[in-house]
Design an enzyme around this catalytic site. Structure first.
Site, PDB file in Angstrom:
ATOM      1  N   CYS A 211       0.953 -10.260   5.417  1.00  0.00           N
ATOM      2  CA  CYS A 211      -0.084 -10.005   6.293  1.00  0.00           C
ATOM      3  C   CYS A 211      -0.456 -11.425   6.950  1.00  0.00           C
ATOM      4  O   CYS A 211      -0.560 -12.304   6.190  1.00  0.00           O
ATOM      5  CB  CYS A 211      -1.249  -9.350   5.553  1.00  0.00           C
ATOM      6  SG  CYS A 211      -2.726  -9.023   6.275  1.00  0.00           S
TER       7      CYS A 211
ATOM      8  N   CYS B 220      -7.417 -13.918   3.744  1.00  0.00           N
ATOM      9  CA  CYS B 220      -8.618 -13.603   2.807  1.00  0.00           C
ATOM     10  C   CYS B 220      -7.913 -14.185   1.334  1.00  0.00           C
ATOM     11  O   CYS B 220      -6.801 -14.078   0.824  1.00  0.00           O
ATOM     12  CB  CYS B 220      -8.002 -12.023   2.540  1.00  0.00           C
ATOM     13  SG  CYS B 220      -8.363 -11.058   3.904  1.00  0.00           S
TER      14      CYS B 220
ATOM     15  N   CYS C  72      -6.187 -12.736  -1.695  1.00  0.00           N
ATOM     16  CA  CYS C  72      -5.230 -11.555  -1.545  1.00  0.00           C
ATOM     17  C   CYS C  72      -3.840 -11.955  -1.659  1.00  0.00           C
ATOM     18  O   CYS C  72      -3.303 -12.823  -1.134  1.00  0.00           O
ATOM     19  CB  CYS C  72      -5.221 -10.886  -0.110  1.00  0.00           C
ATOM     20  SG  CYS C  72      -4.331  -9.346   0.072  1.00  0.00           S
TER      21      CYS C  72
ATOM     22  N   CYS D 180      -5.045   7.341  -1.724  1.00  0.00           N
ATOM     23  CA  CYS D 180      -5.267   6.177  -0.750  1.00  0.00           C
ATOM     24  C   CYS D 180      -4.336   5.471  -0.425  1.00  0.00           C
ATOM     25  O   CYS D 180      -3.562   4.759  -1.253  1.00  0.00           O
ATOM     26  CB  CYS D 180      -6.483   5.319  -1.463  1.00  0.00           C
ATOM     27  SG  CYS D 180      -7.735   6.218  -2.210  1.00  0.00           S
TER      28      CYS D 180
ATOM     29  N   CYS E 171      -7.177   9.312   2.282  1.00  0.00           N
ATOM     30  CA  CYS E 171      -7.894   7.880   2.492  1.00  0.00           C
ATOM     31  C   CYS E 171      -6.993   6.756   2.985  1.00  0.00           C
ATOM     32  O   CYS E 171      -5.739   6.657   2.544  1.00  0.00           O
ATOM     33  CB  CYS E 171      -8.622   7.188   1.327  1.00  0.00           C
ATOM     34  SG  CYS E 171      -9.589   5.769   1.890  1.00  0.00           S
TER      35      CYS E 171
ATOM     36  N   CYS F 167     -15.539   4.466   3.197  1.00  0.00           N
ATOM     37  CA  CYS F 167     -15.415   3.991   1.941  1.00  0.00           C
ATOM     38  C   CYS F 167     -15.654   2.212   2.074  1.00  0.00           C
ATOM     39  O   CYS F 167     -14.707   1.708   2.769  1.00  0.00           O
ATOM     40  CB  CYS F 167     -13.982   4.144   1.306  1.00  0.00           C
ATOM     41  SG  CYS F 167     -13.444   3.291  -0.204  1.00  0.00           S
TER      42      CYS F 167
ATOM     43  N   ARG G 164     -17.226   3.172  -7.036  1.00  0.00           N
ATOM     44  CA  ARG G 164     -15.921   3.057  -7.655  1.00  0.00           C
ATOM     45  C   ARG G 164     -15.922   1.710  -8.629  1.00  0.00           C
ATOM     46  O   ARG G 164     -16.104   0.605  -7.994  1.00  0.00           O
ATOM     47  CB  ARG G 164     -14.789   3.008  -6.674  1.00  0.00           C
ATOM     48  CG  ARG G 164     -13.524   3.190  -7.596  1.00  0.00           C
ATOM     49  CD  ARG G 164     -12.257   3.362  -6.546  1.00  0.00           C
ATOM     50  NE  ARG G 164     -12.597   4.776  -5.721  1.00  0.00           N
ATOM     51  CZ  ARG G 164     -12.651   4.823  -4.563  1.00  0.00           C
ATOM     52  NH1 ARG G 164     -12.233   3.935  -3.903  1.00  0.00           N
ATOM     53  NH2 ARG G 164     -12.833   6.003  -3.852  1.00  0.00           N
TER      54      ARG G 164
HETATM   55  N1  SAM Z   1      -5.056  -5.174   4.888  1.00  0.00           N
HETATM   56  C1  SAM Z   1      -6.323  -4.044   4.875  1.00  0.00           C
HETATM   57  C2  SAM Z   1      -7.603  -4.872   4.943  1.00  0.00           C
HETATM   58  O1  SAM Z   1      -7.849  -5.764   4.447  1.00  0.00           O
HETATM   59  O2  SAM Z   1      -8.659  -4.265   5.714  1.00  0.00           O
HETATM   60  C3  SAM Z   1      -6.265  -3.245   3.795  1.00  0.00           C
HETATM   61  C4  SAM Z   1      -5.694  -3.562   2.612  1.00  0.00           C
HETATM   62  S1  SAM Z   1      -6.746  -4.702   1.447  1.00  0.00           S
HETATM   63  C5  SAM Z   1      -5.914  -5.190   0.173  1.00  0.00           C
HETATM   64  C6  SAM Z   1      -8.073  -3.829   0.619  1.00  0.00           C
HETATM   65  C7  SAM Z   1      -9.132  -4.352  -0.072  1.00  0.00           C
HETATM   66  O3  SAM Z   1      -8.637  -4.879  -1.456  1.00  0.00           O
HETATM   67  C8  SAM Z   1      -9.667  -5.859   0.591  1.00  0.00           C
HETATM   68  O4  SAM Z   1     -10.603  -5.502   1.464  1.00  0.00           O
HETATM   69  C9  SAM Z   1     -10.402  -6.179  -0.754  1.00  0.00           C
HETATM   70  O5  SAM Z   1     -11.512  -6.091  -1.025  1.00  0.00           O
HETATM   71  C10 SAM Z   1      -9.363  -5.628  -1.885  1.00  0.00           C
HETATM   72  N2  SAM Z   1      -8.503  -6.831  -2.753  1.00  0.00           N
HETATM   73  C11 SAM Z   1      -7.578  -7.201  -2.323  1.00  0.00           C
HETATM   74  N3  SAM Z   1      -6.981  -8.335  -2.835  1.00  0.00           N
HETATM   75  C12 SAM Z   1      -7.697  -8.112  -4.066  1.00  0.00           C
HETATM   76  C13 SAM Z   1      -8.031  -8.784  -5.294  1.00  0.00           C
HETATM   77  N4  SAM Z   1      -7.022  -9.807  -5.503  1.00  0.00           N
HETATM   78  N5  SAM Z   1      -8.953  -8.533  -6.202  1.00  0.00           N
HETATM   79  C14 SAM Z   1      -9.780  -7.586  -5.974  1.00  0.00           C
HETATM   80  N6  SAM Z   1      -9.759  -6.814  -4.793  1.00  0.00           N
HETATM   81  C15 SAM Z   1      -8.832  -7.261  -3.942  1.00  0.00           C
HETATM   82 FE1  SF4 Z   2      -4.144  -8.767   4.666  1.00  0.00          FE
HETATM   83 FE2  SF4 Z   2      -4.840  -8.811   2.181  1.00  0.00          FE
HETATM   84 FE3  SF4 Z   2      -6.656  -9.536   4.017  1.00  0.00          FE
HETATM   85 FE4  SF4 Z   2      -5.997  -7.088   3.751  1.00  0.00          FE
HETATM   86  S1  SF4 Z   2      -7.006  -8.201   2.129  1.00  0.00           S
HETATM   87  S2  SF4 Z   2      -6.049  -8.155   5.613  1.00  0.00           S
HETATM   88  S3  SF4 Z   2      -3.597  -7.192   3.178  1.00  0.00           S
HETATM   89  S4  SF4 Z   2      -4.736 -10.607   3.551  1.00  0.00           S
END
Ligand code: SAM
Ligand code: SF4
Ligand code: DTB
Length: 356
Positions: free
Chosen positions: A63, A67, A70, A107, A138, A198, A270
């Site tokens: 990606c 973040c 992530c 989802c 979802c 959500c 959740r």
């Molecule tokens: N890429 C898309 C986005 O971020 O909009 C969708 C997938 S993203 C992985 C969805 C959510 O997963 C993130 O907004 C975050 O809140 C949660 N998430 C991702 N990594 C995480 C982690 N290590 N621990 C807890 N929540 C996590």
């Molecule tokens: Fe990409 Fe992870 Fe951020 Fe979603 S949460 S936009 S998958 S880096």
């Protein structure tokens, strides 16, 4: 809503919460906060029912976003193998398996900043295929413009997940590649296309209590509360900037769930990522605080979630039923047998440790 709710004492649904009201809730003695959360919960929900969703990562890794939590960001070396968009048939197979194991919502998540034009026909086919199995659908695909939101809504997508993640004040410490306003705009597009929202966040990222309050203030003052509010506990993944973040006090996690329940009485709150790192007692406290939805299945998107047997056993021990799922007699007997075996194994290990 169902027969066990009590409308005569139902709290009002409000969208005008103040910062100080929320700070006061966080500052309540734990027992008082839990009592208020449980009372609110019982006014709208059967306290012994939990909604069950299963996650599927339809596009994993690589990606472009940054973040800090992530494992799927291309900017961090987390050892994750990138995968292409899954074939529609494969997604439908996974959805069938999720349904067979008791999930009522499926989802689908993609590691995208936002979907590209070429992806839309595939994701809409996924929605149609999964929906035809009788599951709620979802998706979480990143930012959506109005047209993309409408295309997904027209395909029959029930929910769109897009998290605010944290307070506007702390947000810049975690993500720099998209703004808080970008997220609010996507959420507006989802709502105006007629889909259910959500939206929640992550705690345990080093934020202050005022940031957890600030996140809930944003969610609770939306003109319509999100139907589903995921509260994720940070899953610390090696290679991400937050890998060595200090643990949040578990009671502060439970407080966040309880305040979310009080502020958004009709939403499903959740208990999301992080259950694998929680013991049974902590999960039970989260249900008592008003959490009434979980992710079920041995994987979240890329990290571990509790084994399904373990979750079935926990539900059985707490007298919780999966919302909207009828357990047949033979399945109930199977669950009871597994529970007895696991309990016997646990007793053995207690006695073994005590004898050593
Ligand atoms: N890429 C898309 C986005 O971020 O909009 C969708 C997938 S993203 C992985 C969805 C959510 O997963 C993130 O907004 C975050 O809140 C949660 N998430 C991702 N990594 C995480 C982690 N290590 N621990 C807890 N929540 C996590
Ligand atoms: Fe990409 Fe992870 Fe951020 Fe979603 S949460 S936009 S998958 S880096
Ligand atoms: C949400 O709030 N939590 C889910 C879902 N929405 C998409 C994702 C949790 C991901 C945890 C880290 C991983 O497994 O990659």
């Amino acid at each position: 809503m169902n027969a066990s709710m009590n409308l005569s004492s139902a709290p009002k649904i409000r969208n005008d919460w103040t910062r100080s009201e929320i700070a006061e809730l966080f500052a309540l003695p734990f027992s008082d906060l839990m009592f208020q959360a449980q009372s609110t919960h019982r006014a709208f929900f059967n306290p012994n029912e939990v909604q069950v969703s299963t996650l599927c990562s339809i596009k994993t890794g690589a990606c472009p976003e940054d973040c800090a939590y992530c494992p799927q960001s291309a900017r961090y070396d987390t050892g994750l193998e990138r995968e292409k968009l899954m074939a529609v048939e494969k997604v439908i197979e996974e959805a069938k398996a999720a349904k067979a194991s008791g999930a009522t919502r499926f989802c689908m998540g993609a590691a995208w900043r936002s979907p590209k034009g070429k992806d839309m026909p595939y994701v809409t086919s996924m929605v149609q295929g999964v929906k035809s199995l009788g599951l709620e659908t979802c998706m979480t695909l990143g930012m959506l413009d109005q047209e993309q939101a409408q295309t997904l809504a027209d395909a029959g997508l029930d929910y769109y997940n897009h998290n605010l993640d944290t307070s506007p004040e702390f947000y810049g410490e975690i993500i720099t590649t998209r703004t808080y306003q970008d997220r609010l705009t996507t959420l507006d597009n989802v709502r105006s296309a007629g889909m259910k929202v959500c939206c929640g966040g992550i705690v345990g990222m080093g934020e202050a209590e005022s940031d957890r309050a600030g996140l809930l203030l944003q969610l609770a003052n939306m003109s319509e509360h999100p139907e589903s509010v995921p509260i994720n506990m940070l899953v610390k993944v090696e290679g991400t900037p937050l890998a060595n973040q200090v643990d949040l006090d578990p009671f502060d996690f439970i407080r966040t769930v309880a305040v979310a329940r009080i502020l958004m009485p009709q939403s499903h709150v959740r208990l999301s990522a992080g259950r694998e790192q929680m013991n049974d007692q902590m999960q039970a406290l989260a249900f008592l605080a008003g959490a009434n939805s979980i992710f079920y299945g041995e994987k979240l998107l890329t990290t571990a979630n509790p084994e399904t047997n373990k979750d079935m056993q926990l539900f059985q021990r707490l007298g919780i039923n999966a919302e909207g799922y009828e357990v047949h007699q033979d399945e109930a007997e199977q669950v009871a047998a597994i529970t007895t075996q696991l309990q016997a194994a646990q007793m053995d290990s207690v006695f073994y440790n005590a004898a050593k």
